[in-house]
Design an enzyme around this catalytic site. Sequence first.
Site, short mmCIF file in Angstrom:
data_model
loop_
_atom_site.label_atom_id
_atom_site.label_comp_id
_atom_site.label_asym_id
_atom_site.label_seq_id
_atom_site.Cartn_x
_atom_site.Cartn_y
_atom_site.Cartn_z
N LYS A 42 0.85 -1.20 0.00
CA LYS A 42 0.00 0.00 0.00
C LYS A 42 0.88 1.25 0.00
CE LYS A 42 -3.94 1.94 2.61
NZ LYS A 42 -4.80 1.83 3.82
N SER A 99 -9.95 2.23 2.96
CA SER A 99 -8.98 2.92 2.14
C SER A 99 -8.03 1.99 1.37
CB SER A 99 -8.15 3.85 3.01
OG SER A 99 -7.33 3.13 3.91
N SER A 152 -10.36 -0.04 7.19
CA SER A 152 -9.73 0.08 5.87
C SER A 152 -9.05 -1.17 5.32
CB SER A 152 -8.69 1.21 5.89
OG SER A 152 -9.32 2.46 5.84
#
Lengths: 495, 95
Positions: free
Chosen positions: A78, A158, A182
Amino acid sequence: MSDLNKLGLAEARDLLRKGETTSVELTESCLKAIDAANALNAFVHKTPEIALERAKAADARIKEGDAPAMCGLPIGIKDLFCTKGVDSQAASNILKGFKPEYESTVSQKLQDAGSVMLGKLNMDEFAMGSSNETSAYGNAISPWRRGADETAITPGGSSGGSASAVAADLCLAATGTDTGGSIRQPAAFTGTVGIKPTYGRCSRWGIVAFASSLDQAGPMTKSVRDAAIMLEAMCGHDAKDSTSADLAVPNFEAMLTGDIKGKKIGIPREYRMDGMPSEIAKLWDDGTEMLKAAGAEIVDISLPHTKYALPAYYVIAPAEASSNLARYDGVRFGHRASLDAGDGITEMYEKTRAEGFGSEVQRRVMVGTYVLSAGFYDAYYNRARKVRTLIKKDFEDVFAAGVDAILTPATPSAAFGLGEMNDADPVKMYLNDVFTVTVNLAGLPGISVPTGLDAQGLPLGLQLIGKPWDEGDLLNTAYALEQSAGFVAKPAQWW
Amino acid sequence: MSIDQSTAAKVAKLARIKVEEDALPALAEEFNTILGFIEQLNEVDVEGVEPMTSVTPQRLARRVDEVTDGNQQDKVLANAPDAREGFFAVPKVVE
């Protein structure tokens, strides 16, 4: 061997050890899949040279019989994780061009475990969002569709790029982070597994901070076994994070027996919200039956302060964000606005932050500023922290009464179409986190397991919540649920 | 508690984010929506409850107060938008 990118971590590891494939082959297969999947906008910085170099090194180690746990396994990272010399901009324009001089502890641990980084993954800006629509890179798109309907679907957020990439087999697994849901919400939206460990399990050092008392990293994978393997590699004490727990990390994979006989599973009545879609209610009931059939004892429980978790979160998280994001000032890294003649340092800050932050980030920073400002600190921030104490106590009481884990839906609905929430007020979007945010406030481990499809063919997931530091037991319960549910659906390739 | 445009402007100033005058009404309205949602917290009886400081019971780790690294000026400045002669450069701050 074809389609190596479709393997999970455990299968690929076993093939590597048997000499039936190589890390270079696995990595090339993933890189090819990534290049063919630009339409998903999941990988936003590709690092093929780094990947192939690490794959070659991994193959050499395997040959020498010196292979650590994740040796040669290609994964995505990420964009929130700082990776040395590689763009790390938290999907924000304010960090455009930022190339850290250091590596986050978690990504370093994954590297030390022999894994191969394929690149950086899309996400909501500063991890603030539930649909990946706040990203400076544009939307990440789910590989899933509503049957023949070509509407682009959100992978959640997210960690939307991570979820999309894992679901589309662009990598074997990916890192995510979870402040209010998330990891677990995007996992549920994409038919993948995501676990947020106990607060303090994974070092936060080198992960761009959103809300420090809530942020935790975790793996996003194709199976519970893979989650166990990768979580173990990510965890462990780190002197560079003062909230990192100095506890031994168990061998999580060895704890996956699938035996949950006699385990007490709590079903919290407050999670049965008014207006819950019947599909979600059925999913939850079915999951309950599966655990019961596997020998668990099902008990009704009450978590009385559940309703107040989201409002408390939307005080605490913005408050911490407003403080954490004060560092983006146009001085030390990232973007600086071009200034007019006569502009001083205040104008530099104000223009830089107005240009660099997207609207959701600006909104949260300002809400946080407001709730921390003189005259409102007690009414909002301190009150929210007191409610947080009560939310945590709800869970403590239930665990003290002998409950081993709690089963809930992971999300209030299946994934929605990108843009479908544009006209909704921000609070409506925040409701996505209604089942996951309590877990962050209480610092507990939580895992999302795919267990079904909705009528339109989109995945749905259930969440299991465990006791602090008991990820091994939680993973085992999730493993039993996974085995019973037998979720094998994959998105049909359209990209 | 309702937020008016001047409060919205003050919050933007405190947060060091430039908000154009014509954007203030919409901003104030968004604040009010979010704060309206947060107001639910007033229903909770928090009498005698300690505000949470740490979600896991722990004492922050201590270490010896000594220099453990340094001499990396180049690395520190590597990402600066404007670095000169070993310093971060900013607009004039004193007249």
